[in-house]
Design an enzyme around this catalytic site. Structure first.
Site, PDB file in Angstrom:
ATOM      1  N   ASP A 181      42.797  13.039  34.677  1.00 53.61           N
ATOM      2  CA  ASP A 181      41.356  12.907  34.151  1.00 53.61           C
ATOM      3  C   ASP A 181      41.168  14.427  33.510  1.00 53.61           C
ATOM      4  O   ASP A 181      41.572  14.917  32.743  1.00 53.61           O
ATOM      5  CB  ASP A 181      41.018  14.036  35.849  1.00 53.61           C
ATOM      6  N   HIS A 326      45.886  16.025  35.077  1.00 51.12           N
ATOM      7  CA  HIS A 326      44.722  16.049  34.163  1.00 51.12           C
ATOM      8  C   HIS A 326      45.557  16.376  32.684  1.00 51.12           C
ATOM      9  O   HIS A 326      46.199  16.352  32.509  1.00 51.12           O
ATOM     10  CB  HIS A 326      44.072  17.481  34.090  1.00 51.12           C
TER      11      HIS A 326
END
Length: 365
Positions: A181, A326
Site C-alpha cells: 500500500d 507497504h
C-alpha cells in the site's frame, strides 16, 4: 739662581726610578697579554697547560697535549648517519595522499612510526541480526504522510536465507497474495519491484493518487512487470470521516490519475487504514467494485522488526491469505524491503504459490 748639587742629584735619581717603574709596568703588561692570548685562541688547552701542573705535574700535561686534538675552533657538526643502518619504514599514505596537501606547493614531511601489529587475515565477526526489541504499537495517522525527497535506493541484498517454521504438506492449491500500500515512490517501491522480479513473484500494489501524480513512471513499471494495481484513494483520507460526496471524489480522482498513466481503470479498491463502515459501502453501491482488505497484517507501518514480521507471517498465513505490507509511508518500510526475500522463501518452502489478487480470485472460483 743657584741650585745645590745634592738637590740636582736627588731629582735625577727620582726621575730614573720613575722610568724604571714605568718600564716594569710596561713589561708586566706585555707579560700579562702574552699570558692571556692563549685563553682566547685555545682556552681549553691553555687552562689545562697552566692549571694541570698544580695537580698532576708537567709531564702529564705534555703527554695530554700530544694525545688530545684541539677542536674548539671547528664548528659543531652532527655525525653523518648511514642510511643503510636504519630500518626502512614505509609511509602508509604513500599511495593515498591527503587531498588537502595536493597542489598547495607545501612538501609533506613523512612521519616514521613503528610498524603496525600484524592483523590476522580472517577475523570472525558476529552476524548482524534484525532488531528484536519490542516496538510499541502505534496507530497510523489519519492524515496521509507528505513525501519528502529521499536518496536513491541501492539494490538490497537478496540472498535467500533457509526456510523457517513448521513444515507444511505441499499442495498445488495453496495461494497467497502479497499486497503493498501507499506507493508509488522512488525509494522503497523500486527496491521491492527489484526483489519481486528477481524471484519471479507477482504482487498487488494499492496506490495513492497524490503519489501517482509525482511518480507516474514507477506506476508504469509496476504494470509493465506484470503486477496488479488497486485504488487506495486520492490522498489517503479516512473515508469513514467523509461525506458520500467526498468519498466519491477520493475514489474517482484516484481512478482518473491511475487511468491517465496506465490507460486502465483499476479493478481493486482498498480503503485507507482498512476503515470501512456502512456509509462507505453505501457510497460504492453503484460501483461494480468492492473494497478488499487483508487477513495478515505485518504491522510494518508500526515499526515491527524483521523477525517479528517474519514470525507473524509464518504463524498466521493460510491458503488464500492476503498479506498487508507497504511500499511507502515512513522510515520503517526499510524493514519491509529486508523482510521480503525471507518470506518469499518461507512461503514457497511451505508449498504456497505467490499470486496477484486477480489470480487469487480466479483460483478461488
Amino acid at each position: 739662581m743657584y741650585i745645590p748639587a745634592q738637590s740636582t742629584s736627588t731629582r735625577k735619581t727620582a726621575i730614573q726610578q720613575k722610568k724604571k717603574k714605568k718600564r716594569r709596568q710596561i713589561l708586566a703588561l706585555i707579560v700579562f697579554i702574552a699570558l692571556i692570548i692563549p685563553f682566547f685562541h685555545y682556552p681549553a688547552k691553555a687552562i689545562q697547560h697552566f692549571v694541570s701542573p698544580l695537580f698532576t705535574g708537567s709531564s702529564a700535561v705534555l703527554d695530554s697535549d700530544h694525545s688530545q686534538q684541539i677542536t674548539d675552533n671547528v664548528p659543531n657538526k652532527k655525525p653523518e648517519s648511514n642510511d643503510s643502518d636504519l630500518p626502512t619504514v614505509q609511509d602508509p599514505d604513500k599511495n593515498n595522499k591527503d587531498d588537502d596537501n595536493l597542489g598547495n606547493g607545501v612538501p609533506t614531511t613523512p612521519t616514521h612510526t613503528a610498524p603496525p601489529e600484524t592483523i590476522p587475515e580472517h577475523i570472525d565477526t558476529p552476524e548482524t541480526t534484525p532488531e528484536t526489541s519490542k516496538t510499541p504499537e502505534v496507530k497510523p495517522d489519519t492524515t496521509f504522510p507528505v513525501e519528502t525527497e529521499q536518496p536513491a535506493v541501492t539494490e538490497p541484498e537478496t540472498t535467500i536465507p533457509p526456510g523457517q517454521g513448521t513444515e507444511h504438506e505441499p499442495s498445488d492449491k495453496k495461494y497467497v497474495a502479497l499486497t503493498f500500500d501507499d506507493g508509488p515512490d522512488t525509494k522503497y517501491t523500486p527496491a521491492i519491484l527489484d526483489i519481486l522480479k528477481q524471484y519471479n513473484v507477482k504482487a498487488t500494489f494499492f496506490v495513492v493518487g497524490t503519489q501517482v501524480e509525482k511518480h507516474g513512471s514507477v506506476l508504469q513499471r509496476i504494470l509493465d512487470e506484470g503486477h496488479s494495481i488497486g485504488n487506495h484513494s486520492y490522498n489517503h483520507a479516512n473515508l469513514t470521516k467523509l461525506s458520500n460526496k467526498e468519498i466519491a471524489y477520493q475514489i474517482k480522482k484516484a481512478d482518473d490519475l491511475i487511468t491517465a498513466v496506465i490507460g486502465v481503470k483499476p479493478d481493486w479498491i482498498r480503503a485507507p487504514y482498512g476503515a470501512v463502515n456502512d456509509m462507505v459501502k453505501e457510497s460504492m453501491k453503484d460501483d461494480d467494485r468492492s473494497f478488499i482488505g487483508w487477513d495478515v497484517d505485518t504491522r510494518d507501518w508500526a515499526g515491527s522488526s524483521v523477525e517479528e514480521m517474519r514470525k507473524n507471517i509464518n504463524e498466521n498465513t493460510k491458503s488464500n491469505s492476503i498479506i498487508l505490507m507497504h511500499s511507502f509511508g515512513g522510515k520503517h518500510i526499510k524493514n519491509t524491503v529486508e523482510l521480503l526475500p525471507y518470506i518469499i522463501q518461507d512461503l514457497q518452502d511451505k508449498g504456497f504459490t505467490l499470486v496477484t489478487l486477480d489470480e487469487l480470485k480466479k483460483n478461488k472460483a
